[in-house]
Each structure stands twice: as C-alpha cells, then as structure tokens.
Design a protein around this motif. Structure first.
Motif, mmCIF file in Angstrom:
data_model
loop_
_atom_site.group_PDB
_atom_site.id
_atom_site.type_symbol
_atom_site.label_atom_id
_atom_site.label_comp_id
_atom_site.label_asym_id
_atom_site.label_seq_id
_atom_site.Cartn_x
_atom_site.Cartn_y
_atom_site.Cartn_z
ATOM 1 N N TYR A 1 1.029 3.415 4.772
ATOM 2 C CA TYR A 1 0.029 4.442 4.423
ATOM 3 C C TYR A 1 -0.109 4.564 2.912
ATOM 4 O O TYR A 1 0.875 4.771 2.195
ATOM 5 N N LYS A 2 -1.330 4.464 2.414
ATOM 6 C CA LYS A 2 -1.604 4.528 0.979
ATOM 7 C C LYS A 2 -2.708 5.557 0.707
ATOM 8 O O LYS A 2 -3.888 5.215 0.494
ATOM 9 N N PRO A 3 -2.370 6.840 0.709
ATOM 10 C CA PRO A 3 -3.399 7.890 0.583
ATOM 11 C C PRO A 3 -4.142 7.870 -0.741
ATOM 12 O O PRO A 3 -5.304 8.293 -0.819
ATOM 13 N N LYS A 4 -3.519 7.395 -1.816
ATOM 14 C CA LYS A 4 -4.189 7.383 -3.115
ATOM 15 C C LYS A 4 -5.396 6.458 -3.144
ATOM 16 O O LYS A 4 -6.292 6.603 -3.993
ATOM 17 N N MET A 5 -5.421 5.508 -2.218
ATOM 18 C CA MET A 5 -6.550 4.577 -2.191
ATOM 19 C C MET A 5 -7.851 5.257 -1.787
ATOM 20 O O MET A 5 -8.942 4.754 -2.075
ATOM 21 N N ALA A 6 -7.760 6.403 -1.097
ATOM 22 C CA ALA A 6 -8.973 7.089 -0.641
ATOM 23 C C ALA A 6 -9.885 7.450 -1.806
ATOM 24 O O ALA A 6 -11.116 7.490 -1.660
ATOM 25 N N ASP A 7 -9.322 7.703 -2.975
ATOM 26 C CA ASP A 7 -10.109 8.071 -4.150
ATOM 27 C C ASP A 7 -10.500 6.863 -4.997
ATOM 28 O O ASP A 7 -11.095 7.030 -6.069
ATOM 29 N N MET A 8 -10.155 5.647 -4.514
ATOM 30 C CA MET A 8 -10.420 4.450 -5.309
ATOM 31 C C MET A 8 -11.324 3.465 -4.564
ATOM 32 O O MET A 8 -11.288 2.260 -4.817
ATOM 33 N N PHE A 9 -12.106 3.974 -3.637
ATOM 34 C CA PHE A 9 -13.022 3.120 -2.904
ATOM 35 C C PHE A 9 -13.927 2.333 -3.860
ATOM 36 O O PHE A 9 -14.530 2.901 -4.772
ATOM 37 N N ASP A 10 -13.952 1.015 -3.656
ATOM 38 C CA ASP A 10 -14.821 0.096 -4.403
ATOM 39 C C ASP A 10 -14.442 -0.034 -5.885
ATOM 40 O O ASP A 10 -15.181 -0.634 -6.671
ATOM 41 N N VAL A 11 -13.292 0.495 -6.273
ATOM 42 C CA VAL A 11 -12.772 0.256 -7.625
ATOM 43 C C VAL A 11 -12.084 -1.110 -7.624
ATOM 44 O O VAL A 11 -11.431 -1.501 -6.649
ATOM 45 N N ASP A 12 -12.194 -1.861 -8.690
ATOM 46 C CA ASP A 12 -11.570 -3.179 -8.756
ATOM 47 C C ASP A 12 -10.043 -3.068 -8.782
ATOM 48 O O ASP A 12 -9.493 -2.174 -9.442
ATOM 49 N N LEU A 13 -9.401 -3.982 -8.084
ATOM 50 C CA LEU A 13 -7.942 -4.056 -8.128
ATOM 51 C C LEU A 13 -7.490 -4.286 -9.561
ATOM 52 O O LEU A 13 -7.924 -5.242 -10.207
ATOM 53 N N PRO A 14 -6.631 -3.420 -10.098
ATOM 54 C CA PRO A 14 -6.177 -3.613 -11.486
ATOM 55 C C PRO A 14 -5.460 -4.946 -11.672
ATOM 56 O O PRO A 14 -4.643 -5.343 -10.816
ATOM 57 N N GLU A 15 -5.739 -5.619 -12.752
ATOM 58 C CA GLU A 15 -5.071 -6.889 -13.025
ATOM 59 C C GLU A 15 -3.570 -6.688 -13.189
ATOM 60 O O GLU A 15 -2.772 -7.583 -12.891
ATOM 61 N N SER A 16 -3.160 -5.510 -13.614
ATOM 62 C CA SER A 16 -1.728 -5.232 -13.757
ATOM 63 C C SER A 16 -1.021 -5.246 -12.397
ATOM 64 O O SER A 16 0.189 -5.476 -12.334
ATOM 65 N N ILE A 17 -1.758 -4.997 -11.350
ATOM 66 C CA ILE A 17 -1.185 -5.030 -9.999
ATOM 67 C C ILE A 17 -1.177 -6.452 -9.455
ATOM 68 O O ILE A 17 -0.181 -6.932 -8.926
ATOM 69 N N ARG A 18 -2.298 -7.128 -9.615
ATOM 70 C CA ARG A 18 -2.346 -8.518 -9.141
ATOM 71 C C ARG A 18 -1.403 -9.397 -9.950
ATOM 72 O O ARG A 18 -0.710 -10.270 -9.416
#
Length: 493
Positions: free
Chosen positions: A86-103
């Motif tokens: 479960y990743k609730p914080k993603m609900a506010d990031m719809f259609d935002v690009d995946l941060p390069e710091s994560i990839r």
C-alpha cells in the motif's frame, strides 16, 4: 568436494562405444514419478504414510518443521502495489513523472525504455488493514485478507531478472539459464518420497481468466536438470488421462500389462547387470510406478468423496477440470497423501495494460481457492507441517506503461521489489516483513533475494541449502547458487 554418487561414478566409467550406443535410444520416457527399487519401498495405500524412503542418507540436516510444500506460482508478475504494498502517498502524485532519484538509472525493459515519460499510476483499489498486525491488503483479495493472521507476508523479495523466461527459470531452478534442477526435483532427490504410488513432485498448469494470451511456460521449470531423471516433476492434465499414457491401450488388460512389464524388467535387469547405468534402474521403476499409478491417480482425481461444504469452500469453479480452484483441491488431496512437493503455475499475470480489466479476473481465479486450500489444510491438521508459498517471478512498476487514466493503467516488469507470502510448515504467522520506498520501487529495509527465499523454503524441510549439492559440470551445484545467501530466520518459528 562431494563424494561421487552412482550416476557420477557411472559417468566416469562410461565407454565411448556405449556412449554413442546409448545416445541412439535417448534418455527414455519422461519421468512418471519419483521412484525407488521395490525392495526398498514397498507399495503403500493411496493415502499418506509418514515413512520417507530414498533421498540422501544425511538428510534432513536438522529437524524439519515441514514435511511437504505447495507452491502457488502466479506466472507473469502480480502487481504488488495493487495487492499488498500500500502506497497512499501516490494518490497525490497521479501522472507526476517518476523521480530520477528513485529510478537511479535502473534498467528498463524494451517495452517502456522508449517512453518519453514515466507517469506515476496510483492504485485504483481500496486498501484496508487486516489481522492483529494490521497487514494492508486491497479489496481485490478479500479471502486472502481473512487469513492475514496465518501469513508471513514478505514485501521485499527481489531478483536480477527483468524478463519472464529468465525470471521464472531463475526462481524455479536457481539460474536464469535453462538446464538446472528445479526446486521440487531437489526436494525429491534430497528427501525422497513418502508415497510409493504417487510422484514425489507434481505440477499443475490451470486455466486463467484474464487476456487470452499469456507467457509460455516450459517443462524445464519442473525438470530435473543434471539430477537423475526420476526426480523431475509429473504434470497432471485437465483433459484425458491425468498423466499421459496412463490408460492401457485398446485390447490390453491389466494382466497383459503386468506380464509385459515383467518381461521388460528382465531385459532391463540384464542390461543393468552388464552396464551398470543407474538410468536403467530408473526406467525399470518408471514402468512399475506407472502400473501403480493406474490405480492411485484415478482415485486421487475422483472428487466424489468430497463433501459439499468442502467443495463450496473452494468456490464455484472447483468442479471444472483445469481451473485453479480444482487444482488447489487436488493439491490438498496430494498433500494428505504425502506427496512431497506440489507446484501450481497460474498464468496471465503479465498486465502491461488494462489492469482494471485483467487483474480483478486473475484475483477472482485464485483468491478464494488459495484461502480454501490453507483453511482445508488447517482443519485437517496438515498446515502445521505443510508449507504453502504464493508469489510470482517479479513485480510491476509504479509508473504507467501506455495510456494512463484515472480509471485504468498498465505496469511494466519490476524486479527490484515484489511481494510474496508463506504460511504453515513452521513459518511465523501474522508477519509483515520488510519495507519498500513510497513508490514501491526500491527496498529500504530487509531485502530478500530469491535465493534467500529458496534457502528459507529448504530450511523448513530440514535442509541447509549450502550443503545440498550435486556434482555436475565440474562444480558442486546447488539450488541457491555459489554466492552467500541465507534462510530468513526471522520468518521462522
């Protein structure tokens, strides 16, 4: 170096003339079962007996907590963030690009590497907490959620393989390249069989309900590799004979078949005495096992003795041959007959698009039936020494592949973190193990490599993974590879 076993001793003594002569005949029929000379293993009833025969004399290495295992493999890679992570914080990031710091430069498949964007796709499914430890699960798996307190949920499994065939080959055999022995074959080789009339390793490949096409699976996933052929898995079919060539051909009755087998056995015994090839003994025992299976397999697959309340527990598909529900019921029947290892490959989990359409169908296939299998084992006193495993070969990406809407999306392969669960067989119940980042992209606590997972499975069966080896290709081969890996003891009671 490990002492040479009879197969290896024979290989060292093999003459050039016999090598080419034997090659003309091939390796013989595919293994019908795990087999042992009748002088060692007398026929037993179709139901379980608790005495194991065959296997290696030094095994188990320590007291096992499981006698047998059932592996529910979701082939294609279930989406962990739509089911368990479960990743609730993603609900506010719809259609935002995946941060390069994560990839962080991690490789992608060719299916998404050409995308100009990697837009985040929050799960459209509702999550709730279940059980005493508050495990998060989505509303796609309500039956699995009911047994939260029975499960060890591992959220941080990972693998190096990013495409299906190498990934499933890797988790099943310990190597991304074909030709290695599968987990079930290692268990048959190391621990032997507990039922003379049924294989020690049985495989089922049920139907699935999502898209019509699915990733192919190959019998090498349950093959014996360099181990003797008697240890490869036996596939149960949903149409015709449950095992190929089980029925006598027209005009051949049981008495005639018995006389034929006796005559063939005399010829094979003569060959064995002259040449000493252990595969000849395997062939003799394959014929004998096939003869016994003509009675034991029909009895196994006849569900007329199952009461209605048990059938109802598995759901409406249980009496449809070849469904996942029917396979789970057969898995329970195999477990109570002390079959060592059962593996069910449920295909169709490769959801690059249309998660909203395909994922619910897949979950409907497996959710109630998987729950029923665990409850059925528990009420029969079998869960305490039967390990049940659920999971796929990798996970899915938080970013969308293809078109993204509020109602639907697709996900690409993701090997860096995915979720599996285990229960029974000495595994601690009610555990949620490990943690991933807010994007379900990287592991932040307690990584579990697939070799660690397999080491843990072997540990429950009393096996030190580093000591279960077989000399082949100049190496002491083992399921968990040559690098250092460990059983995850935090998951064990």
């Amino acid at each position: 170096m490990s002492a040479l076993n009879p197969i290896q001793q024979y290989g060292n003594a093999l003459t050039r003339r016999h090598f080419f002569g034997q090659g003309a005949f091939g390796v013989g029929a595919a293994a019908l079962a795990s087999l042992l000379p009748s002088s060692i293993l007398a026929p037993c009833s179709a139901h379980a007996n608790s005495v194991a025969a065959g296997g290696l004399p030094e095994l188990p290495h320590f007291a096992p907590t499981a006698k047998r295992a059932i592996y529910l493999h979701m082939n294609g890679g279930p989406s962990q963030m739509d089911l368990f992570d479960y990743k609730p914080k993603m609900a506010d990031m719809f259609d935002v690009d995946l941060p390069e710091s994560i990839r962080a430069g991690q490789r992608l498949t060719t299916m998404t590497s050409g995308q100009t964007r990697f837009p985040l796709a929050p799960s459209i499914y509702k999550f709730r907490q279940y059980g005493q430890h508050g495990a998060w699960m989505s509303d796609l798996i309500p039956y699995t959620a009911r047994m939260a307190d029975d499960l060890s949920i591992v959220k941080t499994v990972w693998t190096e393989a990013i495409n299906h065939d190498p990934a499933v080959t890797y988790i099943c055999t310990g190597n991304q390249l074909p030709g290695r022995a599968s987990l079930g074959s290692w268990l048959s080789y190391g621990l032997g069989t507990m039922n003379a009339n049924l294989p020690a390793f049985v495989v089922m490949t049920p139907s699935w309900s999502s898209k019509t096409d699915a990733q192919a699976i190959y019998n090498r996933l349950w093959g014996s590799g360099y181990l003797p052929t008697q240890h490869q898995g036996v596939a149960l079919r949903s149409q015709g004979d449950p095992v190929l060539f089980l029925s006598n051909p027209p005009g051949v009755d049981a008495a005639t078949r018995r006389r034929t087998l006796d005559r063939i056995a005399r010829f094979n015994q003569r060959t064995l005495a002259e040449i000493g090839d252990p595969e000849t003994q395997t062939r003799i025992e394959q014929y004998e096992m096939a003869f016994r299976m003509q009675t034991s397999v029909p009895e196994l697959t006849n569900l007329n003795d199952e009461p209605k309340h048990i059938l109802d527990m598995y759901g409406p598909d249980v009496l449809k041959p070849g469904t996942f529900a029917a396979s789970c019921l057969l898995a329970r029947r195999l477990a109570e007959r002390d079959v060592r290892f059962v593996q069910i490959f449920h295909r169709g989990w490769d959801q690059h698009g249309n998660i909203a359409g395909d994922l619910p169908r897949q979950c409907q296939d497996v959710d109630q039936a998987g729950w029923a299998l665990v409850q059925d084992l528990k009420q029969r006193g079998l869960l305490q020494d039967t390990l049940v495993i659920w999971g796929g070969e990798f996970g899915r990406t938080i970013y969308c592949q293809g078109g993204l809407t509020r109602e639907n999306y697709g996900r690409d392969h993701h090997p860096r973190c995915f979720t599996m669960w285990m229960t029974g067989g000495g595994v601690r119940p009610g555990v949620v193990y490990g943690e991933t980042d807010d994007f379900s992209y990287n592991i932040v606590d307690k990584p579990v490599h697939i070799h660690d997972l397999n080491a843990t499975i072997l540990h429950t069966l009393g096996i030190d993974h580093s000591r279960l080896t077989f000399r082949a290709q100049g190496l002491d081969q083992r399921l968990t590879g040559v690098e250092e890996h460990h059983a995850v003891t935090d998951l064990l009671m």
